[in-house]
Design a protein around this motif. Structure first.
Motif, PDB file in Angstrom:
ATOM      1  N   GLU A   7       0.969  -1.130  -0.171  1.00 12.08           N
ATOM      2  CA  GLU A   7       0.136  -0.178   0.027  1.00 12.08           C
ATOM      3  C   GLU A   7       0.833   1.361   0.075  1.00 12.08           C
ATOM      4  O   GLU A   7       0.673   2.073  -0.805  1.00 12.08           O
ATOM      5  CB  GLU A   7      -0.933   0.099   1.176  1.00 12.08           C
ATOM      6  N   GLU A   8       1.840   1.190   0.786  1.00 16.20           N
ATOM      7  CA  GLU A   8       2.838   2.266   0.728  1.00 16.20           C
ATOM      8  C   GLU A   8       3.614   2.590  -0.678  1.00 16.20           C
ATOM      9  O   GLU A   8       3.580   3.718  -0.928  1.00 16.20           O
ATOM     10  CB  GLU A   8       3.948   2.099   2.031  1.00 16.20           C
ATOM     11  N   ARG A   9       3.881   1.659  -1.142  1.00 14.89           N
ATOM     12  CA  ARG A   9       4.512   1.660  -2.409  1.00 14.89           C
ATOM     13  C   ARG A   9       3.560   2.065  -3.487  1.00 14.89           C
ATOM     14  O   ARG A   9       4.002   2.977  -4.494  1.00 14.89           O
ATOM     15  CB  ARG A   9       4.907   0.393  -2.903  1.00 14.89           C
ATOM     16  N   LEU A  10       2.331   1.792  -3.380  1.00 14.33           N
ATOM     17  CA  LEU A  10       1.446   2.261  -4.336  1.00 14.33           C
ATOM     18  C   LEU A  10       1.223   3.876  -4.082  1.00 14.33           C
ATOM     19  O   LEU A  10       1.155   4.505  -5.277  1.00 14.33           O
ATOM     20  CB  LEU A  10       0.203   1.500  -4.190  1.00 14.33           C
ATOM     21  N   TRP A  11       1.056   4.373  -2.976  1.00 15.23           N
ATOM     22  CA  TRP A  11       0.903   5.409  -2.611  1.00 15.23           C
ATOM     23  C   TRP A  11       2.018   6.169  -3.056  1.00 15.23           C
ATOM     24  O   TRP A  11       2.261   7.486  -3.364  1.00 15.23           O
ATOM     25  CB  TRP A  11       0.587   5.941  -1.298  1.00 15.23           C
ATOM     26  N   ASN A  12       3.335   5.750  -2.977  1.00 17.27           N
ATOM     27  CA  ASN A  12       4.505   6.567  -3.407  1.00 17.27           C
ATOM     28  C   ASN A  12       4.550   6.618  -4.734  1.00 17.27           C
ATOM     29  O   ASN A  12       4.961   7.829  -5.237  1.00 17.27           O
ATOM     30  CB  ASN A  12       5.699   5.626  -2.888  1.00 17.27           C
ATOM     31  N   THR A  13       4.041   5.748  -5.533  1.00 22.39           N
ATOM     32  CA  THR A  13       3.883   5.930  -7.096  1.00 22.39           C
ATOM     33  C   THR A  13       3.110   7.244  -7.344  1.00 22.39           C
ATOM     34  O   THR A  13       3.235   8.080  -8.141  1.00 22.39           O
ATOM     35  CB  THR A  13       3.583   4.796  -7.743  1.00 22.39           C
ATOM     36  N   TRP A  14       1.775   7.049  -6.676  1.00 19.25           N
ATOM     37  CA  TRP A  14       0.742   7.875  -6.883  1.00 19.25           C
ATOM     38  C   TRP A  14       1.148   9.281  -6.740  1.00 19.25           C
ATOM     39  O   TRP A  14       1.078  10.201  -7.447  1.00 19.25           O
ATOM     40  CB  TRP A  14      -0.646   7.630  -6.077  1.00 19.25           C
ATOM     41  N   VAL A  15       1.790   9.652  -5.463  1.00 18.49           N
ATOM     42  CA  VAL A  15       1.978  10.915  -5.354  1.00 18.49           C
ATOM     43  C   VAL A  15       3.240  11.363  -6.034  1.00 18.49           C
ATOM     44  O   VAL A  15       3.223  12.765  -6.432  1.00 18.49           O
ATOM     45  CB  VAL A  15       2.271  11.003  -3.741  1.00 18.49           C
ATOM     46  N   GLU A  16       4.083  10.742  -6.558  1.00 13.44           N
ATOM     47  CA  GLU A  16       5.299  11.248  -7.329  1.00 13.44           C
ATOM     48  C   GLU A  16       4.740  11.390  -8.803  1.00 13.44           C
ATOM     49  O   GLU A  16       5.114  12.614  -9.312  1.00 13.44           O
ATOM     50  CB  GLU A  16       6.305  10.198  -7.582  1.00 13.44           C
ATOM     51  N   ALA A  17       3.781  10.736  -9.248  1.00 14.71           N
ATOM     52  CA  ALA A  17       3.139  11.146 -10.372  1.00 14.71           C
ATOM     53  C   ALA A  17       2.444  12.222 -10.350  1.00 14.71           C
ATOM     54  O   ALA A  17       2.421  13.100 -11.360  1.00 14.71           O
ATOM     55  CB  ALA A  17       2.310  10.070 -11.016  1.00 14.71           C
ATOM     56  N   ALA A  18       1.445  12.500  -9.453  1.00 16.05           N
ATOM     57  CA  ALA A  18       0.665  13.537  -9.100  1.00 16.05           C
ATOM     58  C   ALA A  18       1.351  14.668  -9.156  1.00 16.05           C
ATOM     59  O   ALA A  18       1.218  15.844  -9.768  1.00 16.05           O
ATOM     60  CB  ALA A  18      -0.255  13.238  -7.988  1.00 16.05           C
ATOM     61  N   ALA A  19       2.389  14.817  -8.310  1.00 16.41           N
ATOM     62  CA  ALA A  19       3.356  15.993  -7.883  1.00 16.41           C
ATOM     63  C   ALA A  19       3.994  16.558  -9.133  1.00 16.41           C
ATOM     64  O   ALA A  19       4.191  17.603  -9.632  1.00 16.41           O
ATOM     65  CB  ALA A  19       4.415  15.459  -6.921  1.00 16.41           C
ATOM     66  N   ALA A  20       4.224  15.404 -10.239  1.00 16.17           N
ATOM     67  CA  ALA A  20       5.001  15.909 -11.422  1.00 16.17           C
ATOM     68  C   ALA A  20       4.025  16.644 -12.237  1.00 16.17           C
ATOM     69  O   ALA A  20       4.473  17.579 -13.251  1.00 16.17           O
ATOM     70  CB  ALA A  20       5.566  14.501 -12.190  1.00 16.17           C
ATOM     71  N   LYS A  21       2.750  16.402 -12.084  1.00 17.23           N
ATOM     72  CA  LYS A  21       1.582  17.171 -12.878  1.00 17.23           C
ATOM     73  C   LYS A  21       1.238  18.234 -12.310  1.00 17.23           C
ATOM     74  O   LYS A  21       0.772  19.260 -13.128  1.00 17.23           O
ATOM     75  CB  LYS A  21       0.426  16.071 -13.183  1.00 17.23           C
ATOM     76  N   ARG A  22       1.288  18.528 -10.978  1.00 23.44           N
ATOM     77  CA  ARG A  22       0.868  19.911 -10.378  1.00 23.44           C
ATOM     78  C   ARG A  22       2.189  20.415  -9.710  1.00 23.44           C
ATOM     79  O   ARG A  22       2.772  19.918  -9.004  1.00 23.44           O
ATOM     80  CB  ARG A  22      -0.064  19.320  -9.242  1.00 23.44           C
ATOM     81  N   PRO A  23       2.072  21.824 -10.352  1.00 16.54           N
ATOM     82  CA  PRO A  23       3.316  22.744  -9.738  1.00 16.54           C
ATOM     83  C   PRO A  23       2.714  22.971  -8.102  1.00 16.54           C
ATOM     84  O   PRO A  23       1.783  22.736  -7.794  1.00 16.54           O
ATOM     85  CB  PRO A  23       3.162  23.989 -10.611  1.00 16.54           C
ATOM     86  N   PRO A  24       3.981  23.187  -7.179  1.00 14.09           N
ATOM     87  CA  PRO A  24       3.627  23.626  -5.921  1.00 14.09           C
ATOM     88  C   PRO A  24       3.008  24.722  -5.995  1.00 14.09           C
ATOM     89  O   PRO A  24       2.709  25.487  -6.832  1.00 14.09           O
ATOM     90  CB  PRO A  24       5.188  23.982  -5.196  1.00 14.09           C
ATOM     91  N   GLY A  25       2.074  24.811  -4.687  1.00 18.58           N
ATOM     92  CA  GLY A  25       1.190  26.143  -4.499  1.00 18.58           C
ATOM     93  C   GLY A  25      -0.328  25.833  -4.966  1.00 18.58           C
ATOM     94  O   GLY A  25      -0.602  25.054  -5.550  1.00 18.58           O
ATOM     95  N   LEU A  26      -1.243  26.420  -4.278  1.00 11.59           N
ATOM     96  CA  LEU A  26      -2.512  26.379  -4.449  1.00 11.59           C
ATOM     97  C   LEU A  26      -3.341  27.764  -4.270  1.00 11.59           C
ATOM     98  O   LEU A  26      -3.278  28.248  -3.211  1.00 11.59           O
ATOM     99  CB  LEU A  26      -3.223  25.489  -3.574  1.00 11.59           C
ATOM    100  N   GLU A  27      -3.857  28.417  -5.141  1.00  9.35           N
ATOM    101  CA  GLU A  27      -4.448  29.747  -5.028  1.00  9.35           C
ATOM    102  C   GLU A  27      -5.618  29.544  -4.026  1.00  9.35           C
ATOM    103  O   GLU A  27      -5.897  30.462  -3.484  1.00  9.35           O
ATOM    104  CB  GLU A  27      -4.585  30.513  -6.456  1.00  9.35           C
ATOM    105  N   LYS A  28      -6.674  28.521  -4.255  1.00  8.36           N
ATOM    106  CA  LYS A  28      -7.818  28.404  -3.674  1.00  8.36           C
ATOM    107  C   LYS A  28      -7.666  27.083  -3.024  1.00  8.36           C
ATOM    108  O   LYS A  28      -7.246  25.997  -3.730  1.00  8.36           O
ATOM    109  CB  LYS A  28      -8.914  28.751  -4.435  1.00  8.36           C
ATOM    110  N   PHE A  29      -8.527  26.798  -2.075  1.00 12.38           N
ATOM    111  CA  PHE A  29      -8.977  25.385  -1.339  1.00 12.38           C
ATOM    112  C   PHE A  29      -9.933  24.937  -2.043  1.00 12.38           C
ATOM    113  O   PHE A  29     -11.181  25.627  -1.933  1.00 12.38           O
ATOM    114  CB  PHE A  29      -8.887  25.576   0.066  1.00 12.38           C
TER     115      PHE A  29
END
Length: 225
Positions: A7-29
């Motif tokens: 489960e940890e390995r699956l989430w490691n893969t997901w967050v790495e891929a998601a982070a590559a698509k989304r730049p840091p920061g968020l203007e709105k919640f």
């Protein structure tokens, strides 16, 4: 250091891929999957202390910290936590904890005025275990707010998801899909009141909506929303 679980390995893969698509920061919640659509962090009321269950790429938690809230978060992915701490160096690293949400709630020494999840741990944790733990850790009048996709009609309860096809090591996650009515019942049995559960329509007709749920632990009057 122990080997990461499947489960940890699956989430490691997901967050790495998601982070590559989304730049840091968020203007709105936002609670939905459609960016600038739907309500924002006002659903949390005016909490003194906030906890996010499953912060993923960290953007919502970083937003709250930047806005001056006393916000904390927990996520199961070890490499994801490291990545998020690197992405938001201005945020104290101890605000991003690595643990199972249930273990974190059991061990937490302080209560929270708001607990939330945006397509996070509430979706992937047995509500029979999680909801009583959240209720116990919320201060009187505290709120639980979470969002996730609505269930596929006829597919309710625990639903398995394989990763990477159907060959090789069986790597899968279990998500928990219920109707708005079912969430109202489960939250009521866990001791919550004032439960509001609805599916927000997508900004484009015909697209998938967002299930949004808010509930209150009885006690003092919860913050306005």
């Amino acid at each position: 250091m122990p080997e990461p679980t499947v489960e940890e390995r699956l989430w490691n893969t997901w967050v790495e891929a998601a982070a590559a698509k989304r730049p840091p920061g968020l203007e709105k919640f936002r609670w939905t999957q459609y960016g600038d659509h739907g309500p924002g962090h006002e659903l949390l009321g005016t909490p003194r202390r906030i906890l996010e269950l499953g912060f993923g790429t960290g953007r919502h938690l970083a937003f709250l910290l930047d806005a001056g809230f006393d916000a904390w978060g927990v996520d199961l992915s070890p490499s994801g936590v490291t990545l998020v701490r690197d992405r938001y160096p201005e945020s104290p690293p101890e605000r991003f904890s690595c643990a199972d949400a249930r273990d974190f709630l059991r061990a937490a020494g302080e209560s929270f005025d708001a607990v939330y999840s945006v397509f996070g741990a509430v979706w992937f944790t047995d509500p029979g275990e999680l909801l009583p733990l959240v209720h116990r850790r919320l201060a009187p009048g505290g709120v639980l707010v979470f969002s996730q996709p609505p269930p596929i009609p006829g597919c309710y309860g625990p639903q398995g998801m394989f990763k990477g096809g159907f060959a090789g090591e069986p790597m899968f996650l279990v998500r928990y899909d219920y109707t708005a009515d079912a969430w109202r019942g489960m939250l009521g049995r866990a001791g919550f009141v004032g439960v509001r559960a609805e599916v927000l329509e997508a900004p484009t007709p015909g697209d998938i909506g967002t299930l949004l749920v808010r509930a209150v632990r009885p006690g003092l009057e919860a913050g306005a929303c």
